[in-house]
Write an enzyme that holds these catalytic residues in place. Structure first.
Site, mmCIF file in Angstrom:
data_model
loop_
_atom_site.group_PDB
_atom_site.id
_atom_site.type_symbol
_atom_site.label_atom_id
_atom_site.label_comp_id
_atom_site.label_asym_id
_atom_site.label_seq_id
_atom_site.Cartn_x
_atom_site.Cartn_y
_atom_site.Cartn_z
ATOM 1 N N CYS A 69 31.907 32.859 46.511
ATOM 2 C CA CYS A 69 31.070 31.817 46.958
ATOM 3 C C CYS A 69 30.473 30.857 46.139
ATOM 4 O O CYS A 69 28.870 31.238 46.290
ATOM 5 C CB CYS A 69 31.491 31.023 48.639
ATOM 6 S SG CYS A 69 31.057 29.371 49.168
ATOM 7 N N CYS A 73 24.581 28.189 50.863
ATOM 8 C CA CYS A 73 24.086 28.480 52.712
ATOM 9 C C CYS A 73 23.196 29.530 52.863
ATOM 10 O O CYS A 73 23.967 31.028 52.577
ATOM 11 C CB CYS A 73 25.613 28.290 53.257
ATOM 12 S SG CYS A 73 26.643 27.066 53.146
ATOM 13 N N CYS A 76 24.045 32.811 55.170
ATOM 14 C CA CYS A 76 26.310 33.114 54.683
ATOM 15 C C CYS A 76 26.251 34.152 53.762
ATOM 16 O O CYS A 76 25.212 34.042 52.449
ATOM 17 C CB CYS A 76 26.447 32.472 54.338
ATOM 18 S SG CYS A 76 28.678 32.779 53.826
ATOM 19 N N CYS A 113 42.943 30.479 63.170
ATOM 20 C CA CYS A 113 41.890 29.889 62.176
ATOM 21 C C CYS A 113 41.831 30.704 60.446
ATOM 22 O O CYS A 113 41.380 31.883 60.743
ATOM 23 C CB CYS A 113 40.709 30.201 62.292
ATOM 24 S SG CYS A 113 40.415 29.435 64.527
ATOM 25 N N CYS A 144 44.588 26.308 62.045
ATOM 26 C CA CYS A 144 43.213 25.735 62.120
ATOM 27 C C CYS A 144 42.733 26.327 60.187
ATOM 28 O O CYS A 144 43.609 27.353 60.377
ATOM 29 C CB CYS A 144 41.871 26.416 62.850
ATOM 30 S SG CYS A 144 39.997 25.996 62.028
ATOM 31 N N CYS A 204 37.122 20.025 63.649
ATOM 32 C CA CYS A 204 36.350 21.133 64.594
ATOM 33 C C CYS A 204 35.291 21.135 64.143
ATOM 34 O O CYS A 204 35.258 21.427 62.772
ATOM 35 C CB CYS A 204 37.124 22.514 64.409
ATOM 36 S SG CYS A 204 36.265 23.976 64.383
ATOM 37 N N ARG A 276 33.575 25.379 72.054
ATOM 38 C CA ARG A 276 33.335 26.798 71.456
ATOM 39 C C ARG A 276 32.223 27.547 71.606
ATOM 40 O O ARG A 276 31.481 27.549 70.700
ATOM 41 C CB ARG A 276 34.193 27.239 70.013
ATOM 42 C CG ARG A 276 33.918 28.439 69.553
ATOM 43 C CD ARG A 276 35.593 28.752 68.793
ATOM 44 N NE ARG A 276 36.451 27.986 68.925
ATOM 45 C CZ ARG A 276 37.103 27.157 68.328
ATOM 46 N NH1 ARG A 276 36.564 27.186 67.311
ATOM 47 N NH2 ARG A 276 38.225 27.043 68.339
HETATM 48 S S1 SF4 Z 1 29.783 28.816 54.302
HETATM 49 FE FE1 SF4 Z 1 29.455 30.558 52.923
HETATM 50 S S2 SF4 Z 1 31.791 30.681 52.876
HETATM 51 FE FE2 SF4 Z 1 31.151 28.663 52.985
HETATM 52 S S3 SF4 Z 1 30.560 27.218 52.112
HETATM 53 FE FE3 SF4 Z 1 28.532 28.283 53.102
HETATM 54 S S4 SF4 Z 1 27.997 30.009 50.880
HETATM 55 FE FE4 SF4 Z 1 30.487 28.912 50.944
#
Ligand code: SF4
Length: 330
Positions: A69, A73, A76, A113, A144, A204, A276
Site C-alpha cells: 500500500c 499509516c 500498518c 468483511c 462489508c 463502519c 466492535r
Molecule cells: S491502513 Fe495500511 S492498507 Fe490501509 S491505507 Fe493505511 S497503509 Fe494502506
C-alpha cells in the site's frame, strides 16, 4: 470528580440512550473522567436500552489484497514505507473469496468483511470487488468492504452490487492525525464517509488507541465520531497491535482500563451503534475483554487473522463467550 462530571452525573437524561449529535468535547471529556464504576454503570444502562447485553455480533475479516500500500499509516504492516516482512499479494479471485465466505458462515459469522490494501480502488479492481460483494451476499451474509478512499460514483457502484457496510476509520483525533498519516488528510476521510453515507451504505468507522496519543486525543476522536451527521452503524475500537518494522512498534502500550473507558464512552455517546472490540484482542487478557463487553462492546472479529496480524483462535473465542454467557447476535 470534576464539576462537569458531577453535572453529568446529575443528569438523568444521560442514560436515556437518546441519540444525540451535539456532543461537546467538554461533555465527552467529563465522561472519560467519571469514576470507573459510574462510567460502566452508565454504559450498561445505555447499552440495555438498545441491545440484548448477551448478544455479540460476529464478523469475519479477509484480506482480499495484501500489502504494497502506498499510504504511510504509521501502525500498518501493509504500507510500502515500512519493512515488516508482509509479502504483497494480488487481488484474490472472486471464487476464492466466496469460498472463504462460505467457511466463515459455517463458523457462525453473520458479516463478511473484505479488506484491500489500497489508497483507493481502481475502477477495474472495483468490477471484481463488486462481483465478490454479490457472491458473498448470495450465500446469505452481510457484506462489508474496506478499500481505502472512494469517490461518490465508486460508492454508488458498491451500493448497487449490494454492499451493506463500508469500513473507513478516522483512526484518531483531528489534532493527532498528522503524526500518524501524512499521505491523506482527515478531510479526505470525512469525504469518503460522506460518499458512503450518500450511497446508502452503512458506515463502519472507529479508530485505534494506544498509538502514543494523549487522553485528549481519545476525547477528540470520540467527539468527532459522535458528532457525525449520522452515527456510524458500527464503531470499531482497536487497540494498537505493535508490529515490528512500523514506526509505532516500540511505543508504550495503552493501559487496559483506559481502553475500556474508550469503549464505554463510545457506547454512551453512540447508543444505537454496534461497538466492535476490534484489533488487539490477541494481546488482551480475558478479564479485559470481559470488561469491554460490560462497557458496551457488542461485536468482535472471528478468525485467526485480522488482515495480517494475529487474532484469537475461534475455539478460544467460543470458550470465552461461553464462560461469559454470550451468544452470537442473529
Ligand atoms: S491502513 Fe495500511 S492498507 Fe490501509 S491505507 Fe493505511 S497503509 Fe494502506
Amino acid at each position: 470528580m470534576s464539576v462537569a462530571a458531577v453535572e453529568i452525573a446529575a443528569d438523568p437524561a444521560d442514560v436515556s440512550g437518546l441519540v444525540r449529535h451535539d456532543w461537546t468535547r467538554e461533555e465527552v471529556r467529563a465522561l472519560f473522567a467519571l469514576p470507573f464504576p459510574e462510567l460502566i454503570f452508565r454504559a450498561q444502562a445505555v447499552h440495555r436500552r438498545h441491545f440484548d447485553p448477551t448478544e455479540v455480533q460476529i464478523s469475519t475479516l479477509l484480506s482480499i489484497k495484501t500489502g504494497g500500500c502506498p499510504e504511510d499509516c504509521a501502525y500498518c504492516p501493509q504500507s510500502v514505507h515500512y519493512d515488516t516482512g508482509v509479502k504483497p499479494e494480488k487481488l484474490m479471485s472472486v471464487a476464492a473469496v466466496v469460498a472463504e465466505a462460505r467457511a466463515a458462515k459455517a463458523a457462525g459469522a453473520s458479516r463478511f468483511c473484505m479488506g484491500a490494501a489500497w489508497r483507493e480502488p481502481k475502477d477495474r479492481d472495483l468490477d471484481k470487488v463488486c462481483a465478490m460483494v454479490a457472491g458473498v451476499k448470495a450465500i446469505g451474509l452481510e457484506t462489508c468492504a474496506t478499500l481505502g478512499m472512494l469517490t461518490g460514483s465508486q460508492a454508488q457502484r458498491l451500493s448497487s452490487a449490494g454492499l451493506d457496510y463500508y469500513n473507513h476509520n478516522l483512526d484518531t483525533s483531528p489534532e493527532y492525525y498528522g503524526a500518524i498519516i501524512t499521505t491523506r488528510t482527515y478531510r479526505d476521510r470525512l469525504d469518503t464517509l460522506a460518499h458512503v453515507r450518500d450511497a446508502g451504505i452503512h458506515v463502519c468507522c472507529g479508530g485505534i488507541v494506544g498509538m502514543g496519543e494523549r487522553a485528549e486525543d481519545r476525547v477528540g476522536m470520540i467527539t468527532t465520531l459522535a458528532t457525525l451527521p449520522v452515527h456510524p452503524e458500527s464503531v470499531p475500537i482497536n487497540m494498537l497491535v505493535r508490529v515490528e518494522g512500523t514506526p509505532l512498534a516500540t511505543g508504550e502500550p495503552i493501559d487496559p482500563i483506559d481502553f475500556v473507558r474508550t469503549i464505554a464512552v463510545a457506547r454512551i455517546t453512540m447508543p444505537k451503534s454496534v461497538v466492535r472490540l476490534s484489533a488487539g484482542r490477541e494481546d488482551m487478557r480475558e478479564e479485559t475483554q470481559a470488561l469491554c463487553f460490560l462497557a458496551g462492546a457488542n461485536s468482535i472479529f472471528y478468525g485467526p487473522k485480522l488482515l495480517t496480524t494475529p487474532n484469537p483462535e475461534r475455539d478460544h473465542d467460543l470458550r470465552l463467550m461461553d464462560k461469559l454467557g454470550l451468544v452470537p447476535m442473529r
